[in-house]
Design a protein around this motif. Structure first.
Motif, PDB file in Angstrom:
ATOM      1  N   GLN A   1      10.344  -2.752   5.873  1.00  0.00           N
ATOM      2  CA  GLN A   1      10.498  -3.927   6.729  1.00  0.00           C
ATOM      3  C   GLN A   1      11.054  -3.543   8.094  1.00  0.00           C
ATOM      4  N   LYS A   2      12.022  -2.637   8.116  1.00  0.00           N
ATOM      5  CA  LYS A   2      12.574  -2.171   9.390  1.00  0.00           C
ATOM      6  C   LYS A   2      11.486  -1.494  10.233  1.00  0.00           C
ATOM      7  N   ASP A   3      10.639  -0.690   9.579  1.00  0.00           N
ATOM      8  CA  ASP A   3       9.545  -0.036  10.290  1.00  0.00           C
ATOM      9  C   ASP A   3       8.579  -1.066  10.873  1.00  0.00           C
ATOM     10  N   LEU A   4       8.268  -2.094  10.089  1.00  0.00           N
ATOM     11  CA  LEU A   4       7.368  -3.148  10.597  1.00  0.00           C
ATOM     12  C   LEU A   4       7.988  -3.877  11.786  1.00  0.00           C
ATOM     13  N   ASP A   5       9.284  -4.162  11.695  1.00  0.00           N
ATOM     14  CA  ASP A   5       9.965  -4.824  12.799  1.00  0.00           C
ATOM     15  C   ASP A   5       9.959  -3.958  14.043  1.00  0.00           C
TER      16      ASP A   5
ATOM     17  N   ARG B   1       0.850  -1.180   0.000  1.00  0.00           N
ATOM     18  CA  ARG B   1       0.000   0.000   0.000  1.00  0.00           C
ATOM     19  C   ARG B   1       0.889   1.234   0.000  1.00  0.00           C
ATOM     20  N   GLY B   2       0.300   2.350  -0.278  1.00  0.00           N
ATOM     21  CA  GLY B   2       0.982   3.632  -0.112  1.00  0.00           C
ATOM     22  C   GLY B   2       2.185   3.840  -1.006  1.00  0.00           C
ATOM     23  N   GLU B   3       3.205   4.464  -0.421  1.00  0.00           N
ATOM     24  CA  GLU B   3       4.408   4.857  -1.171  1.00  0.00           C
ATOM     25  C   GLU B   3       5.139   3.655  -1.774  1.00  0.00           C
ATOM     26  N   GLN B   4       5.181   2.551  -1.044  1.00  0.00           N
ATOM     27  CA  GLN B   4       5.864   1.372  -1.566  1.00  0.00           C
ATOM     28  C   GLN B   4       5.172   0.855  -2.826  1.00  0.00           C
ATOM     29  N   LYS B   5       3.847   0.857  -2.817  1.00  0.00           N
ATOM     30  CA  LYS B   5       3.102   0.392  -3.987  1.00  0.00           C
ATOM     31  C   LYS B   5       3.334   1.324  -5.171  1.00  0.00           C
TER      32      LYS B   5
ATOM     33  N   VAL C   1      13.213   0.819  -5.179  1.00  0.00           N
ATOM     34  CA  VAL C   1      12.184  -0.061  -4.618  1.00  0.00           C
ATOM     35  C   VAL C   1      12.800  -0.955  -3.547  1.00  0.00           C
ATOM     36  N   ILE C   2      13.947  -1.519  -3.825  1.00  0.00           N
ATOM     37  CA  ILE C   2      14.607  -2.391  -2.849  1.00  0.00           C
ATOM     38  C   ILE C   2      14.882  -1.635  -1.553  1.00  0.00           C
ATOM     39  N   GLU C   3      15.417  -0.430  -1.655  1.00  0.00           N
ATOM     40  CA  GLU C   3      15.724   0.350  -0.451  1.00  0.00           C
ATOM     41  C   GLU C   3      14.460   0.735   0.310  1.00  0.00           C
TER      42      GLU C   3
END
Length: 65
Positions: free
Chosen positions: A58-62, A13-17, A50-52
């Motif tokens: 992922q760091k935010d989710l962790d 969702r959002g910026e990543q998407k 995209v990778i970064e």
């Protein structure tokens, strides 16, 4: 690469998407050839972005857990 990005696009969702969509657009429009080196570099840069972004996500989710 495009197959994995399309799979990710459905899950994000959002910026990543938006970043994945942008990278896919560059990939879909890219004709890999010696004469088209600049466009191939743009595709590469978008994929790296995209990778970064996904690493940061992922760091935010962790961090939230």
């Amino acid at each position: 690469m495009a197959v994995k990005l399309r799979s990710l696009k459905r899950k994000l969702r959002g910026e990543q998407k938006r970043s994945v969509k942008r990278a896919l657009l560059y990939i879909d429009q890219c004709d890999v050839s010696v004469q088209n080196e600049e466009h191939v570099r743009l595709v590469y840069v978008e994929i790296v972005k995209v990778i970064e972004e996904l690493k940061d996500y992922q760091k935010d989710l962790d961090w939230e857990m």
